[in-house]
Design an enzyme around this catalytic site. Sequence first.
Site, PDB file in Angstrom:
ATOM      1  N   HIS A   1     -10.294  -2.114  -0.668  1.00 10.43           N
ATOM      2  CA  HIS A   1      -9.565  -0.862  -0.472  1.00 10.43           C
ATOM      3  C   HIS A   1     -10.220   0.259  -1.276  1.00 10.43           C
ATOM      4  O   HIS A   1     -10.947   0.005  -2.243  1.00 10.43           O
ATOM      5  CB  HIS A   1      -8.108  -1.034  -0.890  1.00 10.43           C
ATOM      6  CG  HIS A   1      -7.322  -1.866   0.074  1.00 10.43           C
ATOM      7  ND1 HIS A   1      -5.973  -2.050  -0.046  1.00 10.43           N
ATOM      8  CD2 HIS A   1      -7.693  -2.551   1.186  1.00 10.43           C
ATOM      9  CE1 HIS A   1      -5.537  -2.814   0.939  1.00 10.43           C
ATOM     10  NE2 HIS A   1      -6.577  -3.135   1.703  1.00 10.43           N
TER      11      HIS A   1
ATOM     12  N   CYS B   1      -1.311  -0.012  -1.513  1.00 11.00           N
ATOM     13  CA  CYS B   1      -0.613  -1.271  -1.230  1.00 11.00           C
ATOM     14  C   CYS B   1      -0.237  -1.901  -2.574  1.00 11.00           C
ATOM     15  O   CYS B   1      -0.652  -1.417  -3.636  1.00 11.00           O
ATOM     16  CB  CYS B   1      -1.516  -2.208  -0.430  1.00 11.00           C
ATOM     17  SG  CYS B   1      -2.891  -2.896  -1.384  1.00 11.00           S
TER      18      CYS B   1
ATOM     19  N   GLU C   1      -8.947   2.290  -3.371  1.00 12.98           N
ATOM     20  CA  GLU C   1      -8.515   2.272  -4.769  1.00 12.98           C
ATOM     21  C   GLU C   1      -9.313   1.243  -5.573  1.00 12.98           C
ATOM     22  O   GLU C   1      -9.696   1.483  -6.717  1.00 12.98           O
ATOM     23  CB  GLU C   1      -7.019   1.912  -4.875  1.00 12.98           C
ATOM     24  CG  GLU C   1      -6.105   2.848  -4.127  1.00 12.98           C
ATOM     25  CD  GLU C   1      -5.802   2.403  -2.694  1.00 12.98           C
ATOM     26  OE1 GLU C   1      -4.660   2.612  -2.255  1.00 12.98           O
ATOM     27  OE2 GLU C   1      -6.696   1.851  -2.019  1.00 12.98           O
TER      28      GLU C   1
ATOM     29  N   CYS D   1      -3.324  -2.974  -4.791  1.00 12.43           N
ATOM     30  CA  CYS D   1      -3.963  -1.828  -5.447  1.00 12.43           C
ATOM     31  C   CYS D   1      -3.044  -1.214  -6.498  1.00 12.43           C
ATOM     32  O   CYS D   1      -3.510  -0.776  -7.550  1.00 12.43           O
ATOM     33  CB  CYS D   1      -4.382  -0.790  -4.414  1.00 12.43           C
ATOM     34  SG  CYS D   1      -5.733  -1.370  -3.367  1.00 12.43           S
TER      35      CYS D   1
END
Length: 156
Positions: free
Chosen positions: A87, A115, A89, A118
Amino acid sequence: MKKKQKNFAKRPTWDEYFLEVANLVAKRSTCHRRHVGAVLVKDKRILATGYNGAPSGLKDCLEIGFCVREKLGIPSGERHELCRALHAEQNVIIQAALHGVGTRGSILYLTNQPCIICAKMLINAAIKEIVIAGDYPDKMAMDFLKEAGIKIRKLK
């Protein structure tokens, strides 16, 4: 004699500016489903950027021609372990670490809400604030971030 002012477009706020950079970063995404960009900022300076995509040197979904989760009909926000991508992040934290840049007390600008995976990483990276532009179906992530005392703002 009075000087004539040029007609400039409205100058963006710092939040607008960094979210616009995050939107640009998201264009590098190699995900079929969602293009996400992240910009880590401290004292109005960009520390690192990240977007969602496969680990360095591995084939991404664009190269293999499909998304495994999409092919299996897995809804957004579920079964992250089946995704080839990191991701945005995760990538922004990794980029900061690779280049010896501290994340403590920084602000993260994101095109989408994080999410839960993260969110837990951002808590441990000591991010103090998150500014998001879009939603993501993960209430638990928002609950964790709030419990950790991380300020979350959504810009329209």
